[in-house]
Design a protein around this motif. Structure first.
Motif, PDB file in Angstrom:
ATOM      1  N   THR A 159     138.154  -8.971   4.504  1.00 11.72           N
ATOM      2  CA  THR A 159     138.411  -8.894   5.952  1.00 11.72           C
ATOM      3  C   THR A 159     138.335 -10.264   6.626  1.00 11.72           C
ATOM      4  O   THR A 159     137.587 -11.151   6.207  1.00 11.72           O
ATOM      5  CB  THR A 159     137.395  -7.970   6.655  1.00 11.72           C
ATOM      6  OG1 THR A 159     136.082  -8.540   6.538  1.00 11.72           O
ATOM      7  CG2 THR A 159     137.398  -6.571   6.062  1.00 11.72           C
ATOM      8  N   GLN A 160     139.071 -10.380   7.701  1.00 14.99           N
ATOM      9  CA  GLN A 160     139.029 -11.572   8.523  1.00 14.99           C
ATOM     10  C   GLN A 160     137.606 -11.835   9.036  1.00 14.99           C
ATOM     11  O   GLN A 160     137.120 -12.968   9.055  1.00 14.99           O
ATOM     12  CB  GLN A 160     139.969 -11.375   9.711  1.00 14.99           C
ATOM     13  CG  GLN A 160     140.202 -12.605  10.530  1.00 14.99           C
ATOM     14  CD  GLN A 160     141.214 -12.337  11.628  1.00 14.99           C
ATOM     15  OE1 GLN A 160     140.875 -11.751  12.666  1.00 14.99           O
ATOM     16  NE2 GLN A 160     142.449 -12.743  11.417  1.00 14.99           N
ATOM     17  N   THR A 161     136.938 -10.746   9.444  1.00 13.49           N
ATOM     18  CA  THR A 161     135.581 -10.884   9.980  1.00 13.49           C
ATOM     19  C   THR A 161     134.642 -11.528   8.974  1.00 13.49           C
ATOM     20  O   THR A 161     133.917 -12.481   9.293  1.00 13.49           O
ATOM     21  CB  THR A 161     135.039  -9.507  10.399  1.00 13.49           C
ATOM     22  OG1 THR A 161     135.842  -9.005  11.462  1.00 13.49           O
ATOM     23  CG2 THR A 161     133.585  -9.592  10.839  1.00 13.49           C
ATOM     24  N   PHE A 162     134.644 -11.035   7.735  1.00 11.87           N
ATOM     25  CA  PHE A 162     133.734 -11.609   6.739  1.00 11.87           C
ATOM     26  C   PHE A 162     134.167 -13.008   6.332  1.00 11.87           C
ATOM     27  O   PHE A 162     133.325 -13.882   6.111  1.00 11.87           O
ATOM     28  CB  PHE A 162     133.611 -10.690   5.519  1.00 11.87           C
ATOM     29  CG  PHE A 162     132.548  -9.644   5.693  1.00 11.87           C
ATOM     30  CD1 PHE A 162     132.730  -8.592   6.582  1.00 11.87           C
ATOM     31  CD2 PHE A 162     131.347  -9.712   5.000  1.00 11.87           C
ATOM     32  CE1 PHE A 162     131.750  -7.631   6.773  1.00 11.87           C
ATOM     33  CE2 PHE A 162     130.357  -8.751   5.191  1.00 11.87           C
ATOM     34  CZ  PHE A 162     130.557  -7.716   6.072  1.00 11.87           C
ATOM     35  N   GLN A 163     135.455 -13.239   6.236  1.00 13.30           N
ATOM     36  CA  GLN A 163     135.922 -14.585   5.891  1.00 13.30           C
ATOM     37  C   GLN A 163     135.435 -15.603   6.928  1.00 13.30           C
ATOM     38  O   GLN A 163     134.997 -16.698   6.578  1.00 13.30           O
ATOM     39  CB  GLN A 163     137.450 -14.605   5.790  1.00 13.30           C
ATOM     40  CG  GLN A 163     137.993 -13.902   4.546  1.00 13.30           C
ATOM     41  CD  GLN A 163     137.629 -14.622   3.248  1.00 13.30           C
ATOM     42  OE1 GLN A 163     137.633 -15.844   3.185  1.00 13.30           O
ATOM     43  NE2 GLN A 163     137.272 -13.852   2.228  1.00 13.30           N
ATOM     44  N   ARG A 164     135.502 -15.202   8.192  1.00 16.45           N
ATOM     45  CA  ARG A 164     135.034 -16.096   9.250  1.00 16.45           C
ATOM     46  C   ARG A 164     133.529 -16.267   9.247  1.00 16.45           C
ATOM     47  O   ARG A 164     132.993 -17.369   9.287  1.00 16.45           O
ATOM     48  CB  ARG A 164     135.437 -15.534  10.621  1.00 16.45           C
ATOM     49  CG  ARG A 164     136.862 -15.853  10.972  1.00 16.45           C
ATOM     50  CD  ARG A 164     137.164 -15.404  12.406  1.00 16.45           C
ATOM     51  NE  ARG A 164     138.588 -15.525  12.658  1.00 16.45           N
ATOM     52  CZ  ARG A 164     139.246 -14.897  13.619  1.00 16.45           C
ATOM     53  NH1 ARG A 164     138.619 -14.080  14.446  1.00 16.45           N
ATOM     54  NH2 ARG A 164     140.537 -15.065  13.774  1.00 16.45           N
ATOM     55  N   LYS A 165     132.829 -15.117   9.222  1.00 14.55           N
ATOM     56  CA  LYS A 165     131.369 -15.159   9.376  1.00 14.55           C
ATOM     57  C   LYS A 165     130.687 -15.789   8.169  1.00 14.55           C
ATOM     58  O   LYS A 165     129.709 -16.509   8.306  1.00 14.55           O
ATOM     59  CB  LYS A 165     130.830 -13.725   9.539  1.00 14.55           C
ATOM     60  CG  LYS A 165     131.347 -13.005  10.776  1.00 14.55           C
ATOM     61  CD  LYS A 165     130.455 -13.254  11.968  1.00 14.55           C
ATOM     62  CE  LYS A 165     131.009 -12.520  13.184  1.00 14.55           C
ATOM     63  NZ  LYS A 165     130.314 -12.905  14.410  1.00 14.55           N
ATOM     64  N   LEU A 166     131.167 -15.450   6.978  1.00  8.97           N
ATOM     65  CA  LEU A 166     130.470 -15.903   5.779  1.00  8.97           C
ATOM     66  C   LEU A 166     130.939 -17.269   5.321  1.00  8.97           C
ATOM     67  O   LEU A 166     130.143 -18.072   4.833  1.00  8.97           O
ATOM     68  CB  LEU A 166     130.651 -14.903   4.624  1.00  8.97           C
ATOM     69  CG  LEU A 166     129.546 -13.861   4.503  1.00  8.97           C
ATOM     70  CD1 LEU A 166     129.610 -12.863   5.635  1.00  8.97           C
ATOM     71  CD2 LEU A 166     129.621 -13.148   3.158  1.00  8.97           C
ATOM     72  N   PHE A 167     132.259 -17.526   5.460  1.00  8.48           N
ATOM     73  CA  PHE A 167     132.778 -18.737   4.845  1.00  8.48           C
ATOM     74  C   PHE A 167     133.397 -19.684   5.862  1.00  8.48           C
ATOM     75  O   PHE A 167     133.861 -20.756   5.500  1.00  8.48           O
ATOM     76  CB  PHE A 167     133.813 -18.381   3.775  1.00  8.48           C
ATOM     77  CG  PHE A 167     133.330 -17.338   2.811  1.00  8.48           C
ATOM     78  CD1 PHE A 167     132.267 -17.608   1.944  1.00  8.48           C
ATOM     79  CD2 PHE A 167     133.895 -16.069   2.786  1.00  8.48           C
ATOM     80  CE1 PHE A 167     131.807 -16.643   1.071  1.00  8.48           C
ATOM     81  CE2 PHE A 167     133.435 -15.104   1.905  1.00  8.48           C
ATOM     82  CZ  PHE A 167     132.388 -15.387   1.040  1.00  8.48           C
ATOM     83  N   GLY A 168     133.422 -19.269   7.130  1.00  7.78           N
ATOM     84  CA  GLY A 168     134.020 -20.124   8.147  1.00  7.78           C
ATOM     85  C   GLY A 168     135.516 -20.293   7.978  1.00  7.78           C
ATOM     86  O   GLY A 168     136.109 -21.195   8.580  1.00  7.78           O
ATOM     87  N   GLY A 169     136.125 -19.429   7.155  1.00  4.38           N
ATOM     88  CA  GLY A 169     137.557 -19.546   6.900  1.00  4.38           C
ATOM     89  C   GLY A 169     138.388 -18.847   7.964  1.00  4.38           C
ATOM     90  O   GLY A 169     137.871 -18.083   8.783  1.00  4.38           O
TER      91      GLY A 169
ATOM     92  N   GLU B 141     142.085 -10.302   6.119  1.00  5.33           N
ATOM     93  CA  GLU B 141     142.985  -9.274   6.623  1.00  5.33           C
ATOM     94  C   GLU B 141     142.428  -8.603   7.874  1.00  5.33           C
ATOM     95  O   GLU B 141     141.227  -8.490   8.054  1.00  5.33           O
ATOM     96  CB  GLU B 141     143.182  -8.201   5.544  1.00  5.33           C
ATOM     97  CG  GLU B 141     143.796  -8.757   4.268  1.00  5.33           C
ATOM     98  CD  GLU B 141     143.771  -7.749   3.129  1.00  5.33           C
ATOM     99  OE1 GLU B 141     143.433  -6.571   3.376  1.00  5.33           O
ATOM    100  OE2 GLU B 141     144.094  -8.155   2.003  1.00  5.33           O
ATOM    101  N   THR B 142     143.352  -8.159   8.713  1.00  5.94           N
ATOM    102  CA  THR B 142     142.961  -7.284   9.815  1.00  5.94           C
ATOM    103  C   THR B 142     143.285  -5.843   9.398  1.00  5.94           C
ATOM    104  O   THR B 142     143.750  -5.605   8.292  1.00  5.94           O
ATOM    105  CB  THR B 142     143.716  -7.649  11.103  1.00  5.94           C
ATOM    106  OG1 THR B 142     145.115  -7.597  10.831  1.00  5.94           O
ATOM    107  CG2 THR B 142     143.347  -9.046  11.567  1.00  5.94           C
ATOM    108  N   GLY B 143     142.993  -4.901  10.281  1.00  9.27           N
ATOM    109  CA  GLY B 143     143.229  -3.496   9.947  1.00  9.27           C
ATOM    110  C   GLY B 143     141.926  -2.728   9.955  1.00  9.27           C
ATOM    111  O   GLY B 143     140.906  -3.191  10.485  1.00  9.27           O
ATOM    112  N   LEU B 144     141.977  -1.557   9.345  1.00  8.16           N
ATOM    113  CA  LEU B 144     140.839  -0.644   9.426  1.00  8.16           C
ATOM    114  C   LEU B 144     139.543  -1.256   8.870  1.00  8.16           C
ATOM    115  O   LEU B 144     138.477  -1.166   9.493  1.00  8.16           O
ATOM    116  CB  LEU B 144     141.167   0.654   8.677  1.00  8.16           C
ATOM    117  CG  LEU B 144     140.092   1.736   8.754  1.00  8.16           C
ATOM    118  CD1 LEU B 144     140.007   2.327  10.154  1.00  8.16           C
ATOM    119  CD2 LEU B 144     140.370   2.846   7.735  1.00  8.16           C
TER     120      LEU B 144
END
Lengths: 215, 215
Positions: free
Chosen positions: A42-52, A56-59
């Motif tokens: 997910t986009q959320t985890f990529q951002r929060k965990l790796f700053g990337g 993906e978005t979606g459910l």
């Protein structure tokens, strides 16, 4: 009213929230990373965990993201904070997440072994609570300043809070993986008898998402 | 090669394949009918169970339908055949399904208590097997004439066959329901250690469908 919420807690098809033999090399236990494929994509985890900026978005991402909405403090079991067991040999272990952990709010770590608070970069402070789950919740609520408290786990800590009906809402993801052994989230927990019901059910190709709420 | 297949076997979010307190009024245990809402809504079940023309098509129906493809014989645990426990007091109990049961092929009922075969209308004959699961499978395979054998359950019988790695393929549906107690399908079963893996994962609004296959 500030809620106590479990979010993005993932179990296997056979019911395990973590694999067996958790240690430094396997923080989620052997096989446990298969559980979290949905979240890592997910986009959320990529951002929060790796700053990337990928992911993906979606459910799946919707569920990952809701876990960070309106969270003013966290509670973690000590095994989620690290692989050290028993009395702290020294102050060197500072969590799995480096000097700028993903939380950015006060985090209350349940432990039997006292330790001075750890002030990290980015707004995270780890407080070590030895007085049990109820006091940890009180302190977390106070620190959250009207926002919700997120309970990170692990299995044993969630079970303790469930048995006292202290959890308001629990998002559980069921991943298409089999672990075979480990800690089973609902072992010895009679959710209907405790007054909990499934109030939401949606699925993506990577996981089934349910919300279990206190009635 | 004729396979041994479990099909449309439904468990709750907390892992139970049937509710507690199974009896004549609650053949699936208390709360157990909530498990089967996905199946009852399908065209396949409406036709097979009630002879009706209604019901939905789509993913749930695809999974319900595959359970009846190429099935030449069934195996059932005795508790799935009826609520009578211990020695048969008489011959009156003839199954839950009336005089023309849904099977239309030979059905091998595992029991510790011998009984003469029951020839029903529509091609179903119930054979009562007291010599254990392996012999029941041999007899079912022979009766199936090259087709597959479907293992209906319950939980305990599926576990016995899993432990001996005799099941080739198992379709499990996970329903968005909580039972709290009852018989847990994967209790004490280490599927990866037995050589099973999840090979299919699809979900509808009513259930998550997985196929677990022997590797």
């Amino acid at each position: 009213m500030s809620k106590l919420r479990v979010e993005s807690f993932t179990i296997s098809l056979d019911g395990f929230g973590a694999g067996p033999s958790q240690d430094l090399n396997n923080p989620l236990g052997v096989g446990g990373t298969a559980l979290h494929e949905w979240a890592l994509a997910t986009q959320t985890f990529q951002r929060k965990l790796f700053g990337g900026s990928g992911g993906e978005t979606g459910l799946d991402d919707d569920f990952a993201a809701r876990g960070f909405h309106n969270v003013g403090a966290w509670i973690l079991g000590r095994n989620m904070f690290g692989p050290v067991r028993g009395p702290w040999p020294d102050e060197r272990w500072r969590g799995w997440w480096g000097e700028n952990p993903v939380y950015h709010v006060p985090v209350f770590v349940l432990t039997n072994h006292a330790r001075a608070p750890l002030v990290m970069d980015g707004g995270t402070t780890f407080h070590f609570v030895t007085e049990g789950i109820t006091l940890a919740l009180e302190r977390a609520r106070e620190a959250a300043g009207g926002k919700d408290v997120r309970l990170g786990g692990g299995v044993n800590v969630i079970q303790q809070y469930l048995r006292q009906r202290l959890i308001d809402e629990m998002h559980v993801a069921i991943a298409p993986a089999l672990l075979g052994s480990g800690e089973r989230l609902f072992q010895g927990i009679d959710l209907p008898a405790l007054g909990y019901a499934c109030t939401k059910h949606e699925a993506s190709p990577r996981a089934t998402h349910v919300v279990i709420s206190r009635q």
